[in-house]
Design a protein around this motif. Structure first.
Motif: not given
Length: 141
Positions: A2, A24, A27, A60-62, A72, A137
């Protein structure tokens, strides 16, 4: 990954003469995939988004779910994010490079699903009140 994408967005936005920022969430999720293809996957998605929207932020995140996939979420909250037609972005017409970016990204996700023999990997795009949400995913462990 990221952090590298944040730098990529900064460079691309400068070339497009737009004020687009990537934020982001940190994570600990681990994606088991081809590093070059996954980087190209995210670059394709971000290039497609930056081509159709205006200035603002992309987030963005996961999160690792269920041990076999990482979820994601890419949230496009820019000023024009809710105005473009998300259904047409996966069906390229003549000279439609934006839709081609998303089609390539979808194929990369499918390739990882087939190679890792994991069902449930996908790439979807939805409109929401805040803008446009891309949900994908990828394999984990």
């Amino acid at each position: 990954l990221f952090a590298e994408l944040q730098f990529y967005v900064k460079r691309r936005a400068a070339r497009l003469k737009k004020d687009i920022f990537l934020r982001y969430d940190k994570t600990t999720a681990i994606i088991y995939a081809d590093a070059v293809l996954v980087e190209f996957l995210f670059e394709s998605i971000l290039d497609g988004l930056m081509a159709v929207g205006g200035d603002g932020t992309i987030v963005i995140s996961a999160v690792e779910r269920g041990g076999s996939v990482v979820e994601i979420e890419i949230m496009d909250v820019r000023e024009d994010a809710s105005t473009y037609d998300t259904t047409s972005l996966f069906t390229p017409g003549e000279g439609d490079a934006v839709a081609l970016e998303f089609l390539i990204a979808k194929e990369i996700v499918r390739m990882h699903e087939d190679y890792m023999n994991i069902r449930g990997c996908r790439l979807e795009m939805r409109k929401c009140d805040e803008g446009t949400k891309i949900f994908l995913t990828l394999p984990s462990k």
